[in-house]
Design an enzyme around this catalytic site. Sequence first.
Site, PDB file in Angstrom:
ATOM      1  N   GLY B 157      36.529  40.805  36.961  1.00 61.71           N
ATOM      2  CA  GLY B 157      37.569  40.905  35.944  1.00 61.71           C
ATOM      3  C   GLY B 157      38.729  39.985  36.270  1.00 61.71           C
ATOM      4  N   CYS B 158      39.560  39.730  35.277  1.00 65.62           N
ATOM      5  CA  CYS B 158      40.664  38.782  35.453  1.00 65.62           C
ATOM      6  C   CYS B 158      41.722  39.341  36.407  1.00 65.62           C
ATOM      7  CB  CYS B 158      41.268  38.413  34.105  1.00 65.62           C
ATOM      8  SG  CYS B 158      41.715  39.816  33.060  1.00 65.62           S
TER       9      CYS B 158
END
EC number: 1.2.1.38
Lengths: 354, 354, 354, 354
Positions: B157-158
């Site tokens: 995920g970012c």
Amino acid sequence: MYKAGLIGVTGYTGMELARILATHPQIELTHATSRQESGKKIEDLYPFLRSYKIGSVCISDYDAQELAKECDIIFLAVPHGTAMQSAGEIFSIAKTLNKTIKIIDLSADFRIKNPETYEAWYQIKHTEQDLLTRAVYGLFDIYADSIKNADLIANPGCYPTASILGLYPALKNALIQNDIVIDAKSGTSGAGRKAQASSLFCEVYDNFRPYSIGGKHRHTPEIEQELSAIAKKEIFVSFNPHLLPIERGILNTIYAPLAKAISAEKIHALYAGEYENSPFVRVLPSGQLPETRNVRGSLFCDIAISVDTRTNKLIIASAIDNLARGASMQAVANANLCLGLPLATGINNAPLCP
Amino acid sequence: MYKAGLIGVTGYTGMELARILATHPQIELTHATSRQESGKKIEDLYPFLRSYKIGSVCISDYDAQELAKECDIIFLAVPHGTAMQSAGEIFSIAKTLNKTIKIIDLSADFRIKNPETYEAWYQIKHTEQDLLTRAVYGLFDIYADSIKNADLIANPGCYPTASILGLYPALKNALIQNDIVIDAKSGTSGAGRKAQASSLFCEVYDNFRPYSIGGKHRHTPEIEQELSAIAKKEIFVSFNPHLLPIERGILNTIYAPLAKAISAEKIHALYAGEYENSPFVRVLPSGQLPETRNVRGSLFCDIAISVDTRTNKLIIASAIDNLARGASMQAVANANLCLGLPLATGINNAPLCP
Amino acid sequence: MYKAGLIGVTGYTGMELARILATHPQIELTHATSRQESGKKIEDLYPFLRSYKIGSVCISDYDAQELAKECDIIFLAVPHGTAMQSAGEIFSIAKTLNKTIKIIDLSADFRIKNPETYEAWYQIKHTEQDLLTRAVYGLFDIYADSIKNADLIANPGCYPTASILGLYPALKNALIQNDIVIDAKSGTSGAGRKAQASSLFCEVYDNFRPYSIGGKHRHTPEIEQELSAIAKKEIFVSFNPHLLPIERGILNTIYAPLAKAISAEKIHALYAGEYENSPFVRVLPSGQLPETRNVRGSLFCDIAISVDTRTNKLIIASAIDNLARGASMQAVANANLCLGLPLATGINNAPLCP
Amino acid sequence: MYKAGLIGVTGYTGMELARILATHPQIELTHATSRQESGKKIEDLYPFLRSYKIGSVCISDYDAQELAKECDIIFLAVPHGTAMQSAGEIFSIAKTLNKTIKIIDLSADFRIKNPETYEAWYQIKHTEQDLLTRAVYGLFDIYADSIKNADLIANPGCYPTASILGLYPALKNALIQNDIVIDAKSGTSGAGRKAQASSLFCEVYDNFRPYSIGGKHRHTPEIEQELSAIAKKEIFVSFNPHLLPIERGILNTIYAPLAKAISAEKIHALYAGEYENSPFVRVLPSGQLPETRNVRGSLFCDIAISVDTRTNKLIIASAIDNLARGASMQAVANANLCLGLPLATGINNAPLCP
């Protein structure tokens, strides 16, 4: 109609003061000073004020004698150092004139009670320590009574306003431990109107960055002084500012470990209670969070309370408009109070959203 | 030339994958799928890709058989739930075809090792637990060796990418206490390309706001899982995201009490050492701080270390481009590795600044 | 590998040249000069270039002797006046060294063929009229053959690039009357990196304004010169620029009465034909319109043709990235050509969108 | 205190009406309707209005009977088609109640006098042609006398307001030829609050694009109708809008050939004269140009006049806030007039700048 002088009209706080006073029903700006822009009209400098009476006021050089003679209230929107000097001059002329003048200082010069602390953080000598004792810290939600009777108001810093209002009920009621992190984010008008490369559009737009990380920002001692007064013990904070690519707005996210087991609901009720008589603090309903746009151009401070039960932290989010609540509109509120006017006179406009 | 399929071309991660693959020298996008946009060419959807070969690729409906038969590598840029289903289908067709296919999943479906944790946070059943075991977490700075041999990569995920890279050396070397606050700020492309009121220009521009405050964001368990693996003990974080009015960029400011007395210089050296062989992590020189624009459109993660000695906190600031390092460019890096190509193939462009 | 010198690294065009050359496979920046920043490394000035080889290049004072001796190609990213002087010095040293040096001048000094016109608009004397004769106007879509053989390229201005490319087929084919209005809008990087109040974030953000209205902008004679050459008669334009609150991008909307009855389809076909061999001009399909983001960070010029039948006007919309196509990337394209490299070498990246 | 109803509170014009009426001293919003948001309070929908009395107004379903019975004035902030229907219903109920109700329609339904033109451009049948005859075009700078006596005001469109005010003195005095180009640029709030992909932050930010080029925008017939009435002959315009990445603001740059030799000074004097009694039109001094920020959140229209002597064109730049002067604040000004209040009641605030 009270006559007001504005020393330092060219920065964003001066600009915002002019904007607010343009339509103030009881205070009229009659004098505005600036070294660089002397001779211009306010509307030449700020075309958005064209057609208001204030637009045709001529900007002049600083003349303490004239200001003291003509004005009932004076706003100092000049850098620290310069501000204390002007305040000193004006008050002593006023004395000779046997006249009461109110001064609202938007610089840091009269905010820090301890001159040594001031000198350590601001790197200049404090030359007006008598006035320092006389000055009242202009956070009207807490100090309204003193402000009403004061003639020298130290208008709070922008970050301190959002930080102190966010933490006031928690510290007053001993809800949190003395381990506070303030992750602060400010719009770029906070950096002032000086032509410097780091404030250029192409350096700020579509960008986000921290600065003065690790306790280096000058608002740290101001925040700690006020929080300590509220908590009645010495408080330390880790204050860490960031630069937002927006014009106006500060949003502080504040973290502290809870000192005791207490529900979010109870904390919320406590916050609501503490601010019951504060028309410009809005404690948001549970589940809502502040946004800078919701306070844009207004005197509001919006506050939300969350509890991270997984890590036992109280998380406070507080938002203000740094130019309005964090500077010039707060200054006018303080002016209202010390002139005997109702707090909200001329500054009860709704936020501009979107 | 490897042939790639992209399932879910219409979101910002799909768009960014198309952009990156448009000029990739070794991977050619030959298949792109979307239910809504089926029948269009990529250049009709994304006019900025006109005149590239990829622009004339026709978007088609999802057809697992066709994708498995034709592609060497498949990028899943669809929502969680859908992703695991597609991965299951494609791998089982590949088996019948006796063919190796590499899958890079940009959703959360294979990130959380514990299916119960996954189900608790994502509110759906995990139907591909065998694949879950097989999947490798695609943070190549730490797991490059496993990625090279994997056929299913859970692309990080970012927020986790920026958080884990920021904390990795500190936790690996036991520099900090288990009391971590992550104050995260993300650009709006992180909210996806879905037409929803809260993502409208006039709701985001000139605004800043927190969301999912207090441990409610789904990236929390992913961050904690990876930090716990690094620290070799269970780590909890208070993860608090905010929405920035910019397109691309995440900046995390991370706070943790130091576990022992250690100078900022030593911590800096330690960070530099841990990332010595990581070409896309830049540990900034002392005194410099990251900015989202410095990593825009690139694979870089910029990290700065500060110590707030007044409060004994380590403060880590880490910045990435959420669409590039936080999603699609990291996916291509992982694709490069698992296809046997050099890590930086086709993704070594300089950040776009300003 | 060709060795390049960059005179004037501190402005946005210098910054963009450094960015592009950071990954150029055939041209290596070995020299960069600046009076103010001499002694720093490029990565100190531009942290986004850290970890690229170019980042460690030391910025030095301007030294014509050294530059002429060491470099194969020199980019002049200095103000007009200074540029012609440097070009003169370097060419005369090169002559004594019996060496060929290519110079790409990004200033206006060699764009205007008529020195009197130059002097009237730029208010300084042209001291290098011999070089002026030798210089080739670097719009490679039209003048590629001359550019290949030139040693002095006058790199086109940003507004002229978008204007000329937009009007070229219409004027070459006599489609329009000599009554052209160019309503031009440019991102703020076009105003340069100089610290001036009017370029501050808070003066540009959430704002839009015209400037130099009514034929006062210096790009007017450059546009008219080139359009006249294309039309083979003297062309006048009403050129009116506006400042956009974006970083990169020019969009020109161009209005001219049609000279004869002709359908939009025919005009479109004609435009497509004229640009058939121009890989970086994209004539958009009917019904599509250009957007600045579609060309961000790229060499593309996107052009759309519309006919307002109610008023008999041809309306051309053309978009470029002012820093890339309008300055530094066009400069590198010209460098490629005059060094004998393929046009697109090192500059074929896709636009960064979003 | 007049009681106001607002039909359609959820769009940006409804939001702006609520904002303005929040502090209006003579008009109180007592009814607000919306299908989707019925049951909520206004402050739930618009948290920036929390703590104002208007914030606690409950949003209800549309009920013509109730609205007609309770309100003195009704603002229609619903789409065209729906607006005319509501107006018809409310007026006929008012008749049965023997009551005067004033209606301010912010849609296009009563702007176009010729129902056939309306139907051709808006693609629906006009079902209230009697009302159409009765309606007054609400451009108070020109039609104040009629507005005062009207009960149905067609509030002008945003682009038409800026276009007509810009051209009024020129056409009234026959200064220009009938060959007018309007290059219009609008902030994104003009696109409404509907959740559509093209209005997403990441599609608009750092971008600029034309749309509806070539006489396709629905504001064209409205502009031409009003300009023709002023010029006393049929006027055609080439109207070409563009989308600005800002929230509020329209800036029109208008080009027309001069009809006769006349100096810029004379034109300026003529403009100043025509607007002498218009407190909200500011004809800027020579050399100044309008900026959208100078009118942000205000009723002002700023106008500058330039002459391009090289091409014999009059160039007019006019700026308004599209939500304020271009919609809701103009609606309140019209409400003031037709209720017999002074024009500026409650809407004399200074622009918010920066």
